[in-house]
Design a protein around this motif. Structure first.
Motif, PDB file in Angstrom:
ATOM      1  N   ASN A 138       0.821  -1.217   0.000  1.00  0.00           N
ATOM      2  CA  ASN A 138       0.000   0.000   0.000  1.00  0.00           C
ATOM      3  C   ASN A 138       0.853   1.264   0.000  1.00  0.00           C
ATOM      4  O   ASN A 138       0.515   2.247  -0.655  1.00  0.00           O
ATOM      5  CB  ASN A 138      -0.933  -0.001   1.210  1.00  0.00           C
ATOM      6  N   ALA A 139       1.948   1.246   0.761  1.00  0.00           N
ATOM      7  CA  ALA A 139       2.800   2.435   0.851  1.00  0.00           C
ATOM      8  C   ALA A 139       3.817   2.509  -0.278  1.00  0.00           C
ATOM      9  O   ALA A 139       4.463   3.550  -0.458  1.00  0.00           O
ATOM     10  CB  ALA A 139       3.521   2.450   2.194  1.00  0.00           C
ATOM     11  N   LYS A 140       3.996   1.393  -1.024  1.00  0.00           N
ATOM     12  CA  LYS A 140       4.947   1.315  -2.129  1.00  0.00           C
ATOM     13  C   LYS A 140       6.387   1.587  -1.699  1.00  0.00           C
ATOM     14  O   LYS A 140       7.198   2.122  -2.447  1.00  0.00           O
ATOM     15  CB  LYS A 140       4.545   2.278  -3.248  1.00  0.00           C
ATOM     16  N   ARG A 141       6.692   1.236  -0.458  1.00  0.00           N
ATOM     17  CA  ARG A 141       8.067   1.266   0.039  1.00  0.00           C
ATOM     18  C   ARG A 141       8.184   0.273   1.182  1.00  0.00           C
ATOM     19  O   ARG A 141       7.216   0.015   1.898  1.00  0.00           O
ATOM     20  CB  ARG A 141       8.485   2.665   0.486  1.00  0.00           C
ATOM     21  N   SER A 142       9.372  -0.262   1.357  1.00  0.00           N
ATOM     22  CA  SER A 142       9.558  -1.367   2.282  1.00  0.00           C
ATOM     23  C   SER A 142       9.603  -0.927   3.735  1.00  0.00           C
ATOM     24  O   SER A 142       9.004  -1.551   4.609  1.00  0.00           O
ATOM     25  CB  SER A 142      10.839  -2.133   1.940  1.00  0.00           C
ATOM     26  N   MET A 143      10.325   0.149   4.014  1.00  0.00           N
ATOM     27  CA  MET A 143      10.577   0.519   5.398  1.00  0.00           C
ATOM     28  C   MET A 143      10.200   1.966   5.658  1.00  0.00           C
ATOM     29  O   MET A 143      10.527   2.855   4.862  1.00  0.00           O
ATOM     30  CB  MET A 143      12.065   0.300   5.744  1.00  0.00           C
ATOM     31  N   LYS A 144       9.508   2.173   6.784  1.00  0.00           N
ATOM     32  CA  LYS A 144       9.205   3.523   7.210  1.00  0.00           C
ATOM     33  C   LYS A 144      10.329   4.029   8.120  1.00  0.00           C
ATOM     34  O   LYS A 144      11.282   3.314   8.418  1.00  0.00           O
ATOM     35  CB  LYS A 144       7.862   3.543   7.935  1.00  0.00           C
ATOM     36  N   HIS A 145      10.173   5.253   8.588  1.00  0.00           N
ATOM     37  CA  HIS A 145      11.256   5.882   9.336  1.00  0.00           C
ATOM     38  C   HIS A 145      11.639   5.075  10.575  1.00  0.00           C
ATOM     39  O   HIS A 145      12.837   4.867  10.856  1.00  0.00           O
ATOM     40  CB  HIS A 145      10.852   7.302   9.741  1.00  0.00           C
ATOM     41  N   ALA A 146      10.645   4.604  11.340  1.00  0.00           N
ATOM     42  CA  ALA A 146      10.937   3.856  12.570  1.00  0.00           C
ATOM     43  C   ALA A 146      11.713   2.582  12.275  1.00  0.00           C
ATOM     44  O   ALA A 146      12.626   2.206  13.020  1.00  0.00           O
ATOM     45  CB  ALA A 146       9.632   3.520  13.302  1.00  0.00           C
ATOM     46  N   GLU A 147      11.379   1.923  11.173  1.00  0.00           N
ATOM     47  CA  GLU A 147      12.072   0.685  10.815  1.00  0.00           C
ATOM     48  C   GLU A 147      13.490   0.953  10.327  1.00  0.00           C
ATOM     49  O   GLU A 147      14.402   0.158  10.584  1.00  0.00           O
ATOM     50  CB  GLU A 147      11.256  -0.055   9.758  1.00  0.00           C
TER      51      GLU A 147
END
Length: 558
Positions: free
Chosen positions: A347-356
């Protein structure tokens, strides 16, 4: 209230016979003889004691007092429940040793399907395997209607266990015999005998608790050892060989990630039992739950942490304590299992968000092994999502390498913890990363490798080429190397990156951080007669991630 219990309360108030080091009697020079040496009994064979009671009576504080460490979160929240999972530890009370379980507060009015109802059901299942229980009440608040409801719940769910009634928060009552006797008489109306007055916060009254638990636990252990004596004698040789195998340090594995990505479900899947509470609610786990299990003869300590969030100034209370505890768990672990949500990635079209990204980089900076686990792959099955399934297999590995370029070959495992798919793959990958993390290479082998690798490196200026006299490994966990360089020319960042990449390729050390530091040798001592060497350049920093090597000098991190 019996005269005997009044005598115990008087003794507890007027003497300090239970210290932090154990049980001692102030009125007698010779302590009573011990029937059993609990310290020589395996932890798995120790009796289990569970602490039960309504919310906010000090169960976690008593748990911390018994294990002599502050592991369980303690926070005064009358309208909320800090503890939700069963936390286990080894209690030390005098010469007694036993496994103690901290449980969530019980409420009879919990609606079906709610968190409180699920924790009560979970506690009932654990209670069936316990050997004794401490029914904890609040002496400061007096007898509460919920205490009576908990008493009814215990009679219904654990009729085979006789509870030991404990009255916590009684420090103010010890100043007056009348107040203490009045509160004890009130609590005895629960029908479980006279209570033992204690203060988990200050340690008062622990001698009375010791005397109440002593006959119960010793009787259980005597019966257990008598039943198992013949079996132990027949397999004595196997026990000794198992101790040799366990001489290695157990693998410490921490499961981290953002809230609601399936960390607790993964822990239950790895253990193949319902060990922690799971549900659709985000932030369900608060305590960092630590448990031990065996996989193919290897001991693994597994830690399930609360969802990783950025701590803000507005974050207070139990949530703030959970964040701090998650960060401590990351620093204690050997291998970090970073869990991602496959559905969110699509859904976000990216693997990792900032926290990750913060978690991954922190793990590498602290020298820990990292394994990325993409969970909830079952949500991407089907004709309409087949393309998303294939794209995520390729995109995650590429994006992780872009975010953390200093460590190549970080393993990625795709699983469905809810369906139990990928359990064996995860454990094998974790063990493989751990073995690489513990790798030690001999100096002779490294110097033979160095001659070959230096010959294939292209130097811009042959005259300015640094002369590495020899190359050695000074520690493992993570692998740390020292290059002894003669002359004033030092290794550049490019040279160190080249050596790092060559080490990973030639010795199969991909996916773990590698550290290389350099030391200069004076020209007159380059032949090997130098008694001392000193580091050069900007790499003279101290190792932060391993307390055993405080004197070592850190490297450029790879």
């Amino acid at each position: 209230m019996s005269n005997y219990n009044l005598f115990l309360l008087w003794c507890t108030r007027h003497t300090r016979i239970f210290s932090n080091r154990g049980f001692c009697t102030s009125s007698s020079k010779n302590p009573p003889p011990k029937l059993l040496d609990f310290t020589k009994i395996e932890i798995s064979r120790l009796p289990t004691v569970i602490i039960l009671g309504r919310p906010n009576v000090g169960k976690s504080a008593l748990f911390n007092r018994l294990i002599r460490r502050r592991e369980a979160l303690v926070y005064n929240t009358p309208n909320d429940h800090v503890t939700r999972d069963i936390r286990e530890g080894v209690a030390k009370l005098g010469h007694l040793r036993f496994r103690v379980l901290d449980s969530a507060g019980l409420e009879a009015e919990a609606t079906s399907g709610s968190i409180l109802h699920r924790t009560a059901s979970f506690t009932a299942n654990v209670l069936s395997n316990s050997h004794s229980l401490l029914f904890l009440t609040d002496g400061r608040a007096g007898l509460h209607p919920l205490d009576q409801e908990v008493g009814k719940w215990l009679r219904r769910n654990a009729p085979q266990i006789k509870p030991i009634l404990v009255m916590n928060k009684s420090e103010s009552l010890f100043d007056s015999d009348d107040s203490l006797a009045s509160a004890a008489n009130e609590m005895s109306r629960l029908g479980f005998g006279d209570p033992i007055a204690i203060s988990a916060e200050t340690g008062l009254g622990m001698h009375g608790l010791f005397l109440s638990l002593k006959p119960v636990l010793e009787d259980y252990m005597l019966r257990f050892l008598n039943d198992e004596s013949a079996q132990e004698n027949s397999c004595g040789d196997e026990t000794s060989s198992a101790e040799v195998d366990e001489s290695k340090l157990p693998l410490q594995l921490a499961i981290v990630g953002r809230p609601n990505v399936g960390k607790s479900t993964l822990l239950n899947t790895l253990l193949q039992e319902e060990r922690v509470l799971v549900g659709p609610e985000a932030g369900l786990t608060r305590d960092a739950i630590r448990t031990q299990f065996e996989f193919q003869g290897r001991t693994i300590y597994l830690v399930d942490t609360a969802g990783w969030l950025q701590r803000t100034k507005l974050e207070k209370g139990a949530s703030s304590l959970s964040i701090m505890q998650s960060r401590k768990s990351l620093l204690r672990a050997h291998i970090i299992a970073l869990v991602l949500d496959a559905d969110e990635i699509v859904n976000a079209k990216r693997s990792m968000k900032h926290a990750e990204v913060v978690i991954a980089r922190r793990a590498v900076e602290e020298g820990r092994g990292l394994v990325v686990i993409v969970n909830k792959m079952d949500l991407l099955r089907g004709k309409n999502k087949s393309s998303s399934y294939e794209q995520i297999l390729e995109a995650v590995q590429h994006e992780i390498q872009t975010i953390i370029p200093q460590v190549t070959g970080i393993p990625v495992v795709f699983i469905s913890a809810l369906e139990g798919r990928g359990r064996t793959t995860v454990l094998h990958q974790v063990i493989d990363t751990y073995e690489k993390w513990c790798t030690r290479l001999s100096t002779a082998r490294l110097n033979r490798w160095l001659k070959k690798v230096m010959s294939r490196h292209s130097w811009k200026d042959q005259a300015a080429q640094p002369k590495i006299k020899y190359f050695t490994q000074v520690k493992a966990r993570p692998p740390t190397f020292v290059a002894f360089v003669s002359g004033k020319t030092k290794l550049s960042d490019t040279d160190i990156r080249f050596l790092t990449k060559s080490l990973k390729d030639d010795f199969d050390l991909g996916g773990i951080p590698i550290r290389i530091m350099q030391r200069a040798i004076a020209k007159k001592d380059a032949g090997g007669s130098s008694k001392s060497s000193h580091p050069i350049g900007r790499v003279t920093e101290r190792v932060k991630s391993d307390k055993r090597d405080r004197g070592d000098l850190v490297e450029s991190k790879a």
